[in-house]
Design a protein around this motif. Structure first.
Motif, PDB file in Angstrom:
ATOM      1  N   VAL A   1      34.252 -33.493 -57.315  1.00  0.00           N
ATOM      2  CA  VAL A   1      33.361 -34.735 -57.492  1.00  0.00           C
ATOM      3  C   VAL A   1      32.752 -36.015 -56.408  1.00  0.00           C
ATOM      4  N   LEU A   2      31.862 -36.542 -56.314  1.00  0.00           N
ATOM      5  CA  LEU A   2      31.884 -37.767 -56.045  1.00  0.00           C
ATOM      6  C   LEU A   2      31.153 -38.456 -56.902  1.00  0.00           C
ATOM      7  N   TYR A   3      30.541 -40.283 -56.565  1.00  0.00           N
ATOM      8  CA  TYR A   3      29.379 -41.118 -57.498  1.00  0.00           C
ATOM      9  C   TYR A   3      28.846 -41.330 -55.462  1.00  0.00           C
ATOM     10  N   GLU A   4      27.764 -41.749 -55.977  1.00  0.00           N
ATOM     11  CA  GLU A   4      26.083 -41.916 -55.249  1.00  0.00           C
ATOM     12  C   GLU A   4      26.826 -43.809 -55.139  1.00  0.00           C
ATOM     13  N   GLY A   5      26.080 -44.326 -53.729  1.00  0.00           N
ATOM     14  CA  GLY A   5      27.477 -45.985 -53.851  1.00  0.00           C
ATOM     15  C   GLY A   5      25.829 -46.839 -54.732  1.00  0.00           C
ATOM     16  N   ASP A   6      24.385 -46.676 -54.999  1.00  0.00           N
ATOM     17  CA  ASP A   6      24.249 -47.300 -55.602  1.00  0.00           C
ATOM     18  C   ASP A   6      23.925 -47.187 -56.991  1.00  0.00           C
TER      19      ASP A   6
ATOM     20  N   GLN B   1      28.607 -46.831 -47.148  1.00  0.00           N
ATOM     21  CA  GLN B   1      28.910 -47.235 -48.844  1.00  0.00           C
ATOM     22  C   GLN B   1      30.465 -47.325 -49.220  1.00  0.00           C
ATOM     23  N   ARG B   2      31.310 -47.073 -48.202  1.00  0.00           N
ATOM     24  CA  ARG B   2      32.893 -47.187 -48.554  1.00  0.00           C
ATOM     25  C   ARG B   2      33.169 -49.120 -49.649  1.00  0.00           C
ATOM     26  N   GLY B   3      32.279 -49.427 -48.903  1.00  0.00           N
ATOM     27  CA  GLY B   3      32.219 -51.513 -49.612  1.00  0.00           C
ATOM     28  C   GLY B   3      32.267 -51.427 -50.665  1.00  0.00           C
ATOM     29  N   VAL B   4      31.327 -50.518 -51.081  1.00  0.00           N
ATOM     30  CA  VAL B   4      31.125 -50.428 -52.351  1.00  0.00           C
ATOM     31  C   VAL B   4      32.666 -49.368 -53.774  1.00  0.00           C
TER      32      VAL B   4
ATOM     33  N   ALA C   1      35.337 -51.626 -53.572  1.00  0.00           N
ATOM     34  CA  ALA C   1      35.608 -52.180 -54.850  1.00  0.00           C
ATOM     35  C   ALA C   1      35.452 -52.378 -56.039  1.00  0.00           C
ATOM     36  N   ASP C   2      34.377 -50.752 -56.740  1.00  0.00           N
ATOM     37  CA  ASP C   2      34.944 -49.632 -57.688  1.00  0.00           C
ATOM     38  C   ASP C   2      36.998 -49.627 -57.926  1.00  0.00           C
ATOM     39  N   ASP C   3      36.944 -49.301 -56.793  1.00  0.00           N
ATOM     40  CA  ASP C   3      38.273 -48.628 -56.790  1.00  0.00           C
ATOM     41  C   ASP C   3      39.732 -49.682 -56.884  1.00  0.00           C
ATOM     42  N   GLN C   4      39.194 -50.873 -56.828  1.00  0.00           N
ATOM     43  CA  GLN C   4      39.869 -51.767 -57.870  1.00  0.00           C
ATOM     44  C   GLN C   4      39.217 -51.924 -59.115  1.00  0.00           C
ATOM     45  N   LYS C   5      38.272 -51.410 -59.858  1.00  0.00           N
ATOM     46  CA  LYS C   5      38.173 -51.636 -60.857  1.00  0.00           C
ATOM     47  C   LYS C   5      38.630 -50.633 -62.247  1.00  0.00           C
ATOM     48  N   SER C   6      38.268 -49.007 -61.335  1.00  0.00           N
ATOM     49  CA  SER C   6      38.562 -47.510 -61.567  1.00  0.00           C
ATOM     50  C   SER C   6      38.671 -47.140 -61.621  1.00  0.00           C
ATOM     51  N   GLY C   7      40.174 -47.736 -59.987  1.00  0.00           N
ATOM     52  CA  GLY C   7      41.036 -47.118 -59.667  1.00  0.00           C
ATOM     53  C   GLY C   7      41.247 -45.276 -59.823  1.00  0.00           C
ATOM     54  N   GLN C   8      40.043 -45.044 -59.274  1.00  0.00           N
ATOM     55  CA  GLN C   8      39.721 -43.564 -59.228  1.00  0.00           C
ATOM     56  C   GLN C   8      39.782 -42.980 -57.726  1.00  0.00           C
ATOM     57  N   ALA C   9      40.091 -44.084 -56.613  1.00  0.00           N
ATOM     58  CA  ALA C   9      40.073 -44.022 -55.339  1.00  0.00           C
ATOM     59  C   ALA C   9      39.042 -42.668 -54.675  1.00  0.00           C
ATOM     60  N   THR C  10      37.735 -43.182 -55.213  1.00  0.00           N
ATOM     61  CA  THR C  10      36.204 -43.478 -54.315  1.00  0.00           C
ATOM     62  C   THR C  10      36.326 -43.426 -52.939  1.00  0.00           C
ATOM     63  N   ALA C  11      36.832 -44.186 -52.338  1.00  0.00           N
ATOM     64  CA  ALA C  11      37.118 -44.460 -51.376  1.00  0.00           C
ATOM     65  C   ALA C  11      37.502 -43.714 -50.371  1.00  0.00           C
ATOM     66  N   ALA C  12      38.308 -43.120 -50.940  1.00  0.00           N
ATOM     67  CA  ALA C  12      39.325 -42.148 -50.184  1.00  0.00           C
ATOM     68  C   ALA C  12      38.753 -40.192 -50.285  1.00  0.00           C
ATOM     69  N   ALA C  13      38.169 -40.186 -51.814  1.00  0.00           N
ATOM     70  CA  ALA C  13      37.129 -39.204 -51.257  1.00  0.00           C
ATOM     71  C   ALA C  13      36.034 -39.019 -50.736  1.00  0.00           C
ATOM     72  N   ALA C  14      35.564 -40.822 -50.540  1.00  0.00           N
ATOM     73  CA  ALA C  14      34.387 -40.367 -49.418  1.00  0.00           C
ATOM     74  C   ALA C  14      35.492 -39.476 -47.894  1.00  0.00           C
ATOM     75  N   LEU C  15      36.319 -40.320 -47.270  1.00  0.00           N
ATOM     76  CA  LEU C  15      36.963 -40.272 -46.382  1.00  0.00           C
ATOM     77  C   LEU C  15      36.939 -38.740 -46.011  1.00  0.00           C
ATOM     78  N   ASP C  16      37.413 -38.091 -47.439  1.00  0.00           N
ATOM     79  CA  ASP C  16      37.695 -36.460 -47.999  1.00  0.00           C
ATOM     80  C   ASP C  16      36.782 -36.060 -47.202  1.00  0.00           C
ATOM     81  N   TYR C  17      35.824 -36.630 -47.713  1.00  0.00           N
ATOM     82  CA  TYR C  17      33.881 -35.291 -47.408  1.00  0.00           C
ATOM     83  C   TYR C  17      33.541 -35.437 -46.082  1.00  0.00           C
ATOM     84  N   ALA C  18      33.891 -36.474 -45.886  1.00  0.00           N
ATOM     85  CA  ALA C  18      33.359 -36.856 -44.045  1.00  0.00           C
ATOM     86  C   ALA C  18      34.132 -36.215 -43.473  1.00  0.00           C
ATOM     87  N   ALA C  19      35.952 -35.815 -43.489  1.00  0.00           N
ATOM     88  CA  ALA C  19      36.365 -34.817 -42.664  1.00  0.00           C
ATOM     89  C   ALA C  19      36.266 -33.308 -43.241  1.00  0.00           C
TER      90      ALA C  19
END
Length: 175
Positions: free
Chosen positions: A53-58, A119-122, A125-143
């Motif tokens: 699962v991933l989150y939309e950036g908006d 959306q990487r920047g979004v 920024a969220d990862d700093q608050k939530s710690g859910q590694a969403t940015a890394a998951a987005a890279l995983d999706y792209a890969a």
């Protein structure tokens, strides 16, 4: 060849947690039986199914970027769906995806890659608050899009056409 894992018959009573509507499905969902539609934005999906699962950036609504391929992954997705207060996950994608629609989605995958990059920047920024590694998951999706997804979708196309897993003797359809 990796066999097709048909998760829907294994849902049992958990199927009731999947009340999402296909017409509300997020465009970012990868083809398959499961998808995020009108989900909440509480950020719980990745807590239960971080590899799926991933989150939309908006709005941070949830979508499925990898279909479950094992019973354990299926349970993670069920947990994510059960935690969604809007019951916005769906499990009826097999009724709507057609080979033509899967191929169209595949041809448009560049749009998803652009979105993920934009959306990487979004997410950072969220990862700093939530710690859910969403940015890394987005890279995983792209890969995943650039790697094994093509084979997974070819197996799914076979499933859609024949409603059975392919064997070693079968030829997979082209994307």
């Amino acid at each position: 060849m990796e066999p097709y894992f048909d998760p829907v018959p294994l849902l049992g009573d958990a199927r009731a947690s999947f009340q999402g509507r296909w017409s509300e499905r997020k465009w970012l969902n990868v083809p398959g039986p499961f998808y995020g539609a009108d989900t909440d934005n509480c950020g719980t999906g990745r807590l239960h199914a971080p590899g799926l699962v991933l989150y939309e950036g908006d709005c941070f609504t949830e979508y499925v970027y990898r279909q479950p391929r094992t019973r354990g992954q299926l349970q993670h997705l069920v947990d994510a769906a059960q935690e969604d207060p809007f019951s916005g996950y769906g499990c009826d994608g097999d009724e709507y995806w057609t080979p033509k629609a899967v191929r169209e989605w595949w041809r448009g995958r560049g749009r998803i890659r652009e979105y993920l990059a934009d959306q990487r920047g979004v997410w950072e920024a969220d990862d700093q608050k939530s710690g859910q590694a969403t940015a890394a998951a987005a890279l995983d999706y792209a890969a995943y899009i650039d790697g094994e997804l093509a084979t997974h979708l070819r197996v799914y196309l076979f499933w859609l056409d024949d409603r059975r897993p392919p064997t070693l003797e079968d030829t997979l359809p082209q994307l």
